[in-house]
Motif scaffolding. Structure first.
Motif, PDB file in Angstrom:
ATOM      1  N   GLN A  52       0.834  -1.204   0.000  1.00  0.00           N
ATOM      2  CA  GLN A  52       0.000   0.000   0.000  1.00  0.00           C
ATOM      3  C   GLN A  52       0.864   1.247   0.000  1.00  0.00           C
ATOM      4  O   GLN A  52       1.858   1.330   0.722  1.00  0.00           O
ATOM      5  N   GLY A  53       0.467   2.239  -0.801  1.00  0.00           N
ATOM      6  CA  GLY A  53       1.204   3.496  -0.877  1.00  0.00           C
ATOM      7  C   GLY A  53       0.298   4.646  -1.263  1.00  0.00           C
ATOM      8  O   GLY A  53      -0.924   4.520  -1.324  1.00  0.00           O
ATOM      9  N   GLY A  54       0.949   5.792  -1.520  1.00  0.00           N
ATOM     10  CA  GLY A  54       0.241   6.956  -2.020  1.00  0.00           C
ATOM     11  C   GLY A  54      -0.194   7.973  -0.994  1.00  0.00           C
ATOM     12  O   GLY A  54      -0.832   8.970  -1.341  1.00  0.00           O
ATOM     13  N   GLY A  55       0.161   7.774   0.285  1.00  0.00           N
ATOM     14  CA  GLY A  55      -0.350   8.707   1.284  1.00  0.00           C
ATOM     15  C   GLY A  55       0.666   9.289   2.243  1.00  0.00           C
ATOM     16  O   GLY A  55       0.366  10.275   2.912  1.00  0.00           O
ATOM     17  N   PHE A  56       1.862   8.683   2.326  1.00  0.00           N
ATOM     18  CA  PHE A  56       2.847   9.130   3.308  1.00  0.00           C
ATOM     19  C   PHE A  56       4.173   9.445   2.643  1.00  0.00           C
ATOM     20  O   PHE A  56       4.554   8.782   1.668  1.00  0.00           O
ATOM     21  N   ASP A  57       4.895  10.420   3.221  1.00  0.00           N
ATOM     22  CA  ASP A  57       6.247  10.690   2.750  1.00  0.00           C
ATOM     23  C   ASP A  57       7.227   9.802   3.514  1.00  0.00           C
ATOM     24  O   ASP A  57       6.830   9.012   4.374  1.00  0.00           O
ATOM     25  N   ALA A  58       8.516   9.933   3.215  1.00  0.00           N
ATOM     26  CA  ALA A  58       9.527   9.057   3.816  1.00  0.00           C
ATOM     27  C   ALA A  58       9.651   9.230   5.329  1.00  0.00           C
ATOM     28  O   ALA A  58      10.176   8.358   6.010  1.00  0.00           O
ATOM     29  N   SER A  59       9.134  10.329   5.872  1.00  0.00           N
ATOM     30  CA  SER A  59       9.146  10.554   7.321  1.00  0.00           C
ATOM     31  C   SER A  59       7.894  10.001   7.990  1.00  0.00           C
ATOM     32  O   SER A  59       7.667  10.245   9.174  1.00  0.00           O
ATOM     33  N   MET A  60       7.062   9.296   7.209  1.00  0.00           N
ATOM     34  CA  MET A  60       5.775   8.763   7.682  1.00  0.00           C
ATOM     35  C   MET A  60       4.814   9.881   8.078  1.00  0.00           C
ATOM     36  O   MET A  60       3.977   9.716   8.957  1.00  0.00           O
ATOM     37  N   GLN A  61       4.947  11.018   7.405  1.00  0.00           N
ATOM     38  CA  GLN A  61       3.998  12.111   7.573  1.00  0.00           C
ATOM     39  C   GLN A  61       2.941  11.955   6.488  1.00  0.00           C
ATOM     40  O   GLN A  61       3.266  11.828   5.306  1.00  0.00           O
ATOM     41  N   GLN A  62       1.666  11.957   6.912  1.00  0.00           N
ATOM     42  CA  GLN A  62       0.583  11.808   5.950  1.00  0.00           C
ATOM     43  C   GLN A  62       0.442  13.086   5.136  1.00  0.00           C
ATOM     44  O   GLN A  62       0.477  14.188   5.675  1.00  0.00           O
ATOM     45  N   LYS A  63       0.298  12.919   3.820  1.00  0.00           N
ATOM     46  CA  LYS A  63       0.145  14.063   2.927  1.00  0.00           C
ATOM     47  C   LYS A  63      -1.323  14.491   2.885  1.00  0.00           C
ATOM     48  O   LYS A  63      -2.226  13.659   3.031  1.00  0.00           O
ATOM     49  N   SER A  64      -1.547  15.779   2.673  1.00  0.00           N
ATOM     50  CA  SER A  64      -2.923  16.262   2.564  1.00  0.00           C
ATOM     51  C   SER A  64      -3.510  15.785   1.236  1.00  0.00           C
ATOM     52  O   SER A  64      -2.787  15.543   0.274  1.00  0.00           O
ATOM     53  N   THR A  65      -4.824  15.644   1.220  1.00  0.00           N
ATOM     54  CA  THR A  65      -5.506  15.089   0.054  1.00  0.00           C
ATOM     55  C   THR A  65      -6.691  15.947  -0.353  1.00  0.00           C
ATOM     56  O   THR A  65      -7.123  16.831   0.388  1.00  0.00           O
ATOM     57  N   HIS A  66      -7.202  15.637  -1.512  1.00  0.00           N
ATOM     58  CA  HIS A  66      -8.451  16.245  -1.983  1.00  0.00           C
ATOM     59  C   HIS A  66      -9.617  15.528  -1.304  1.00  0.00           C
ATOM     60  O   HIS A  66      -9.420  14.629  -0.497  1.00  0.00           O
ATOM     61  N   GLU A  67     -10.816  15.894  -1.684  1.00  0.00           N
ATOM     62  CA  GLU A  67     -12.015  15.272  -1.136  1.00  0.00           C
ATOM     63  C   GLU A  67     -12.028  13.775  -1.454  1.00  0.00           C
ATOM     64  O   GLU A  67     -11.426  13.325  -2.421  1.00  0.00           O
ATOM     65  N   ASN A  68     -12.708  13.029  -0.619  1.00  0.00           N
ATOM     66  CA  ASN A  68     -12.854  11.592  -0.841  1.00  0.00           C
ATOM     67  C   ASN A  68     -13.706  11.343  -2.078  1.00  0.00           C
ATOM     68  O   ASN A  68     -14.476  12.210  -2.502  1.00  0.00           O
ATOM     69  N   ILE A  69     -13.578  10.143  -2.636  1.00  0.00           N
ATOM     70  CA  ILE A  69     -14.329   9.812  -3.852  1.00  0.00           C
ATOM     71  C   ILE A  69     -15.326   8.689  -3.582  1.00  0.00           C
ATOM     72  O   ILE A  69     -15.201   7.943  -2.611  1.00  0.00           O
ATOM     73  N   LYS A  70     -16.298   8.585  -4.468  1.00  0.00           N
ATOM     74  CA  LYS A  70     -17.313   7.531  -4.392  1.00  0.00           C
ATOM     75  C   LYS A  70     -16.652   6.186  -4.679  1.00  0.00           C
ATOM     76  O   LYS A  70     -15.830   6.065  -5.583  1.00  0.00           O
ATOM     77  N   ASN A  71     -17.032   5.188  -3.931  1.00  0.00           N
ATOM     78  CA  ASN A  71     -16.526   3.835  -4.112  1.00  0.00           C
ATOM     79  C   ASN A  71     -17.179   3.212  -5.352  1.00  0.00           C
ATOM     80  O   ASN A  71     -18.397   3.047  -5.399  1.00  0.00           O
ATOM     81  N   GLU A  72     -16.363   2.879  -6.351  1.00  0.00           N
ATOM     82  CA  GLU A  72     -16.864   2.275  -7.586  1.00  0.00           C
ATOM     83  C   GLU A  72     -16.667   0.753  -7.601  1.00  0.00           C
ATOM     84  O   GLU A  72     -16.569   0.145  -8.664  1.00  0.00           O
ATOM     85  N   ALA A  73     -16.622   0.137  -6.421  1.00  0.00           N
ATOM     86  CA  ALA A  73     -16.367  -1.305  -6.330  1.00  0.00           C
ATOM     87  C   ALA A  73     -17.467  -2.154  -6.958  1.00  0.00           C
ATOM     88  O   ALA A  73     -17.277  -3.357  -7.149  1.00  0.00           O
TER      89      ALA A  73
END
Length: 167
Positions: A52-73
């Motif tokens: 799993q990736g896409g959310g933290f930098d190498a310091s384990m700081q969570q990056k800010s994100t845009h709004e959540n999206i609808k689940n298309e599962a």
């Protein structure tokens, strides 16, 4: 649409399925084109399950994100080996930037019903090249980092993500 994840374990090529997961693919493309993924890490690695990736930098700081999206599962795509899906909290519609690549067939993550336990995790693409890099990442040693478990003890970086769209 093609996404190339340049990691310190090699390039992982994902073919994104914008036909079956249009909102999710557009969301992933937006983060990639904004450079959000550049310098992030695979922060959660569970052998035999997923990376799993896409959310933290190498310091384990969570990056800010845009709004959540609808689940298309509900799109019929399955969490099979090499598929890429959106990570989320227990809220089925809480995915933002984090994604995971399945290391095995994880059918228990597939949509089964529009219930809290049945929503599943939206698959939006497939690894079409670089599965050896995925498997290499799956073999790294992991431990705890603060409240987080399954964190690689050696940083696994995503240097950049390139998007290629059909002309």
């Amino acid at each position: 649409m093609i996404a190339k994840l340049h990691t310190n374990h090699g390039v992982i090529t994902l073919t994104l399925d914008a036909e079956n997961a249009p909102l999710t693919c557009a969301n992933f493309q937006r983060y990639a084109e904004e450079g959000h993924f550049d310098g992030t890490i695979f922060h959660r690695v569970i052998p035999g399950f997923m990376i799993q990736g896409g959310g933290f930098d190498a310091s384990m700081q969570q990056k800010s994100t845009h709004e959540n999206i609808k689940n298309e599962a509900t799109n019929g795509l399955k969490n099979t080996r090499g598929s890429v899906a959106m990570a989320r909290t227990p809220d089925p519609h809480s995915a933002s930037s984090q994604f995971f690549i399945n290391l095995s067939d994880n059918s228990f993550l597939d949509f089964s019903a529009e219930t809290p336990d049945g929503w599943g995790y939206c698959v939006f693409g497939q690894t079409t090249d670089g599965m050896e890099a995925v498997d290499s990442i799956a073999k790294v040693a992991t431990g705890n980092h603060g409240p987080h478990g399954d964190v690689p003890t050696e940083t696994v970086t995503i240097d950049k993500v390139e998007i290629e769209t059909a002309a």
